[in-house]
Scaffold this motif. Sequence first.
Motif, PDB file in Angstrom:
ATOM      1  N   ARG A  46      16.279   5.502  65.352  1.00 40.43           N
ATOM      2  CA  ARG A  46      16.589   5.338  66.786  1.00 40.43           C
ATOM      3  C   ARG A  46      15.495   4.543  67.493  1.00 40.43           C
ATOM      4  O   ARG A  46      15.763   3.863  68.485  1.00 40.43           O
ATOM      5  CB  ARG A  46      16.781   6.702  67.434  1.00 40.43           C
ATOM      6  N   ASN A 185      21.805  10.632  79.653  1.00 39.31           N
ATOM      7  CA  ASN A 185      22.126  10.388  78.249  1.00 39.31           C
ATOM      8  C   ASN A 185      22.474   8.923  77.990  1.00 39.31           C
ATOM      9  O   ASN A 185      22.422   8.463  76.843  1.00 39.31           O
ATOM     10  CB  ASN A 185      23.307  11.264  77.820  1.00 39.31           C
ATOM     11  N   ASP A 188      19.977   6.324  76.287  1.00 39.37           N
ATOM     12  CA  ASP A 188      19.614   6.536  74.889  1.00 39.37           C
ATOM     13  C   ASP A 188      20.254   5.455  74.024  1.00 39.37           C
ATOM     14  O   ASP A 188      21.397   5.063  74.266  1.00 39.37           O
ATOM     15  CB  ASP A 188      20.099   7.917  74.439  1.00 39.37           C
ATOM     16  N   SER A 489      15.400  13.182  74.346  1.00 40.16           N
ATOM     17  CA  SER A 489      15.537  11.803  74.811  1.00 40.16           C
ATOM     18  C   SER A 489      15.752  11.751  76.318  1.00 40.16           C
ATOM     19  O   SER A 489      15.877  10.668  76.886  1.00 40.16           O
ATOM     20  CB  SER A 489      16.694  11.116  74.085  1.00 40.16           C
TER      21      SER A 489
END
Length: 596
Positions: A46, A185, A188, A489
């Motif tokens: 990631r 979110n 991310d 995150s």
Amino acid sequence: MVAAAFALAALGVQAQGSAPEKVFRYSFRVAETGFDPAQVTDLYSRTLTAGIFDAPLRYAHLARPFKLEPSGCELPEVSEDFRTLTFTVRPGLFFAPDPAFKGVKRELVAADYVYSIKRHYDPKNKSGNLYILENAGILGLDKLRQEALKGKPFDYDREVEGLRVLDKYRWQIRMKVGDPRFMHNLADPFVGAVAREVVEFYGDKIMEHPVGTAAFMLKNDEWRRSSKIVLVKNPHFREEFYNEEAPADRPDLQAMAAKLKGRRLPMIDRVEFSIIEENQPRWLAFMKAEADMVEEVPAEFASIAMPNGQLAPNLAKRGVQMNRYARADVAVSFFNMEHPMVGGTEPHKVALRRAISLGVDLDKEVRLARRGQAIPAQGLLAPNTYGYSPAFKSEMSEFNRAKAKGLLDLHGYVDKDGDGWRDNPDGSPLVLEYATQPDGQNRALAELWQKNMDALKIRIQFKLAKWPEQLKASRAGKLMMWGVGWSASVPDGDAFLTLGYGKNKGQSNHARFDLPAYNALYEQQRALPDGPERLAVMEKLNRMAVAYMPYKVHVHRIFTDMAHPWVSGLERNIFRRDFWQYLDIDVEAQRKAREQ
């Protein structure tokens, strides 16, 4: 040899009259699993995808408190009930060149984000981040997924109520329940935009061919799986300039921001990542200037590199920079709640897990295995996230062998066959199997587990494999216990409470914990705005996780990065992984150091 691991390139001029190439080198402790945002879940992969793909939003690099800013899209319009988010893609953003585009310069559009989010619902991608979207209840996507699970091809072309293209640049998300924090979110990389024609062009090889609109692109011809990864500038990357605002209480960051202000991003041309699993060669590579930075100084070198938390004089003399920080992080050992040995919610099973937890000497773990680079954890919630309270205390950090032995005796975990080891209440052997990795720190942690369990007369065995293999087995529910780290995150405690939510089994919920009372409280806190009522529910969830012990939460880790003096701009935003696009390199100073 370390030098071979880094395969150092010459730092000469690229061509007559051109500027020297700026190359930043550092290493990962764990190999990449791939580069597809819909499939990767590990921190290291990631980190790479964050530099390749534009999520709709991102966190401003230096802003504290943490603040969202535009990335692939402008900040969204949000309805009063938090159920509808409308995004506008920033015009003039282009994908990196790739054969899939057949020579056409391909612009990012709204349909790319809609397609990218739908990919998480396609069962063939086995998305480990699907739970984040499913928890939001995006209208209509569950039905598409259920049809695909029954054998129908996933229908990417069907419009659903909760995810729609409004026009070329505008798209919209609609959810069943309002979530005041859902848009965090969308900063991310798991929702980074991919192009459908790229996915269809590469098919099953898409994990090896990332093509995005962010600052960097994978140099496929130099990629050596589990050994070396090279990212280079995306030639189609937009004009973007360093314009960071540092906090008022950080004059050092203000000076850094002033020095770099106005420079076009990214300032470096190339990032080389080497995979070095063992800590000693990783540290030596930095000391020999073969790496420009060491991320997370290995614990066994902490007393040498930073005695008493201060940069060692010999490193200070060399101009080494030290950046010490706490991530939003927990290091846990999970118990597979579906495993017949350690799982279940019956009183004797809960007692077993709590006794094992009480038998773990966290003081020795922090002092010996982690060399002081951690603090004991009291529960699931971690620092730097909403809901965490340093005043919260619980049994989670307690070390009490007498209490542990008393619990085991009370619930029938005694030596029934006279061999000196405890057995299950039914007389069958009690044997723990703990998954771990073949590196120095994990060996040290395993030794402590052995000593702790020996003291309780509980047999423990270790299942050794590399990290990607353990991750795959864990998601399939095949491990009894495993020690793993989890980093948020987003700056919200929900990222840790999700570890116990039943619907997330096989994804964030490695323990496969599924308690109706916990699930109901989890859903309640998600719908509440920040404030005293939500904090009270979050604390209940935290205490419930302590009581049932699906996770032994060991510590919150403290990280220290070190960089050589030719690196400018070193500062970590724990919710941004692509920090290297904000760095600059003094090539001449770098060259001289490597020639010495």
